[in-house]
Design a protein around this motif. Structure first.
Motif, PDB file in Angstrom:
ATOM      1  N   ALA A 207     -43.418 -11.736   5.879  1.00 23.23           N
ATOM      2  CA  ALA A 207     -44.357 -11.609   6.996  1.00 23.23           C
ATOM      3  C   ALA A 207     -45.494 -10.653   6.643  1.00 23.23           C
ATOM      4  O   ALA A 207     -46.664 -10.912   6.951  1.00 23.23           O
ATOM      5  N   ILE A 208     -45.163  -9.549   5.975  1.00 24.91           N
ATOM      6  CA  ILE A 208     -46.200  -8.599   5.562  1.00 24.91           C
ATOM      7  C   ILE A 208     -47.159  -9.261   4.587  1.00 24.91           C
ATOM      8  O   ILE A 208     -48.374  -9.056   4.653  1.00 24.91           O
ATOM      9  N   VAL A 213     -51.654  -7.377   9.132  1.00 26.12           N
ATOM     10  CA  VAL A 213     -52.180  -6.878  10.402  1.00 26.12           C
ATOM     11  C   VAL A 213     -51.292  -7.328  11.558  1.00 26.12           C
ATOM     12  O   VAL A 213     -50.938  -6.541  12.444  1.00 26.12           O
ATOM     13  N   ALA A 214     -50.914  -8.605  11.540  1.00 27.42           N
ATOM     14  CA  ALA A 214     -50.073  -9.128  12.619  1.00 27.42           C
ATOM     15  C   ALA A 214     -48.713  -8.447  12.653  1.00 27.42           C
ATOM     16  O   ALA A 214     -48.167  -8.189  13.730  1.00 27.42           O
ATOM     17  N   VAL A 218     -47.070  -6.482  16.003  1.00 31.00           N
ATOM     18  CA  VAL A 218     -45.820  -6.849  16.676  1.00 31.00           C
ATOM     19  C   VAL A 218     -44.780  -5.739  16.578  1.00 31.00           C
ATOM     20  O   VAL A 218     -43.656  -5.909  17.049  1.00 31.00           O
ATOM     21  N   GLY A 219     -45.136  -4.615  15.978  1.00 28.87           N
ATOM     22  CA  GLY A 219     -44.235  -3.479  15.954  1.00 28.87           C
ATOM     23  C   GLY A 219     -43.385  -3.337  14.710  1.00 28.87           C
ATOM     24  O   GLY A 219     -42.526  -2.448  14.655  1.00 28.87           O
TER      25      GLY A 219
END
Length: 347
Positions: A207-208, A213-214, A218-219
Motif C-alpha cells: 500500500a505504501i 499519501v493515501a 487512512v492512519g
C-alpha cells in the motif's frame, strides 16, 4: 487459452516466467560447454560441484537483495548496502583481532557487533528517508560514501586477516554437506517471506508503494514501516558482510561489498519487483540473484575476458528487462492478436 491471451497475460499471471527461462537458458549454455556442469560429488562429507558453488557465492547477494526488495517495494532505494557489508566485516574483524586466539564469547561478540552496526546503519537511512523526508537515493548515497570511509577507518586501510574457526565456519563451513551460507540465506528468505506474506505487513508495504499519501491519510503508520524496512535492509547487508568476510577469511574496507548494491538492484528488478513500488516477489528476487551469479560463472567458464564480464552481464540484464517491460508485453499482445486475426481470415 488463445495465443493472444498467452502473450498478453504472461507478465501478469506468470511474473516468474522470464526469470525461469533466463536461468534455464544459462544452465543449458553451461551444459553445452561442460556436460558435467550439474554433476555433484561428495568429498569428506561435503557436496562439491558447479551448482553448489553458484548457490554458495549467490548467498550474500540473496541476503542483500531480500532487504532491497522491501525497500524498493516502498518506492525507495538503498545504495549503501555495499558499504554496510564492508562496515560489518570490518567491525567483526576488529573485535576478533583483539585476541590472538579468539574465544567463543569473543566470536559471538563479533557477530553481534556486526549485526548491530548493520541495523544502526539501516536505522540512519530510515531516519533520513522516513522522518527527515530526504530522497532515498540521496539519503543512502550519504552512507554509501561515509560508510566506505568508516569501514576503512575500522580496518586502518588494511586487509585484516580472520583466523577464528568458529567465525570462519559461518561463511565457509558445511552442514549436512551443504555450505552454511546457503542454509543461512535459505532460512533468511523463508523467515522474511513468512513474516511479510503471513501477516498484514506485506499488505501495508504494498500500500505504501502504491500510494504513500493515501496510506498516511487512512492512519497507517507508514513512516514507522519505512523506517523498519530500511533497518531490515541494513540487517541483511550486515549478515551478508559476515558471510563474505568469513568466506574470504579477511575484512577489506576498500573492496568488500563493492558494487554489490548494483547487483542487488538488478536481482530485484530481474525478479519482477517494480521500481515504482507496490509489487514485489521474494521468489523472483532469489531467481534474479541466481541469474546474476550463474551469468558470472558462465562468462568465466566460456572464456570471456574478466574485463568484458560486466559488459556481458549488462547486455543480458538489458535483454531480460526489455522482454519484461510493458512495451514488450503490449507488442507481444498486438502480435498475438494479429496472428489470431489472420488465422480467422484464412479460414
Amino acid at each position: 487459452m488463445k495465443l493472444s491471451n498467452w502473450f498478453a497475460r504472461d507478465g501478469v499471471e506468470r511474473p516468474l516466467l522470464w526469470p525461469c527461462v533466463t536461468l534455464a537458458l544459462l544452465f543449458g549454455l553451461n551444459l553445452v560447454v561442460n556436460p558435467n556442469f550439474l554433476a555433484l560429488r561428495m568429498l569428506d562429507g561435503h557436496l562439491f560441484g558447479a551448482p553448489i558453488d553458484i548457490l554458495n557465492r549467490a548467498a550474500p547477494l540473496v541476503l542483500v537483495a531480500i532487504g532491497m526488495t522491501l525497500v524498493i517495494a516502498t518506492r525507495g532505494i538503498d545504495i549503501s548496502v555495499g558499504a554496510v557489508v564492508a562496515i560489518a566485516g570490518g567491525a567483526a574483524a576488529t573485535i576478533l583481532a583483539t585476541q590472538a586466539v579468539p574465544s567463543g564469547a569473543l566470536i559471538v561478540q563479533a557477530l553481534v557487533a556486526a549485526l548491530i552496526v548493520g541495523v544502526l546503519s539501516g536505522m540512519w537511512n530510515g531516519l533520513l528517508v522516513a522522518f527527515v523526508g530526504m530522497q532515498p537515493i540521496i539519503a543512502t548515497l550519504i552512507l554509501m560514501v561515509a560508510g566506505r570511509g568508516i569501514a576503512q577507518l575500522l580496518t586502518a586501510g588494511q586487509i585484516i586477516p580472520i583466523g577464528a574457526p568458529g567465525y570462519l565456519f559461518v561463511g565457509g563451513g558445511y552442514w549436512l554437506g551443504v555450505p552454511c551460507s546457503v542454509w543461512i540465506a535459505t532460512v533468511a528468505v523463508l523467515a522474511t517471506a513468512a513474516l511479510v506474506e503471513g501477516t498484514a505487513l506485506g499488505l501495508f508495504i504494498r500500500a505504501i508503494g502504491v500510494n504513500p499519501v493515501a496510506t498516511r491519510l487512512v492512519g497507517l503508520r507508514s513512516k514507522a514501516i519505512v523506517f523498519a524496512v530500511y533497518s531490515f535492509s541494513g540487517l541483511t547487508a550486515a549478515l551478508a558482510g559476515i558471510l563474505i568476510s568469513s568466506n574470504v577469511r579477511s575484512a577489506d574496507g576498500n573492496n568488500a561489498g563493492l558494487l554489490l548494491e548494483l547487483d542487488a538492484i538488478l536481482a530485484v528488478t530481474l525478479g519482477g519487483t517494480s521500481l515504482l513500488g507496490g509489487r514485489f516477489s521474494f521468489a523472483g528476487t532469489v531467481l534474479g540473484a541466481l541469474i546474476i551469479q550463474t551469468l558470472t560463472y558462465t562468462t568465466y567458464s566460456i572464456g570471456v575476458p574478466p574485463e568484458a564480464t560486466l559488459v556481458v552481464k549488462a547486455a543480458v540484464v538489458l535483454a531480460v528487462s526489455v522482454i519484461q517491460s510493458p512495451a514488450a508485453h503490449a507488442l507481444a499482445m498486438s502480435f498475438g492478436a494479429s496472428l489470431v486475426k489472420s488465422r480467422g481470415v484464412a479460414r
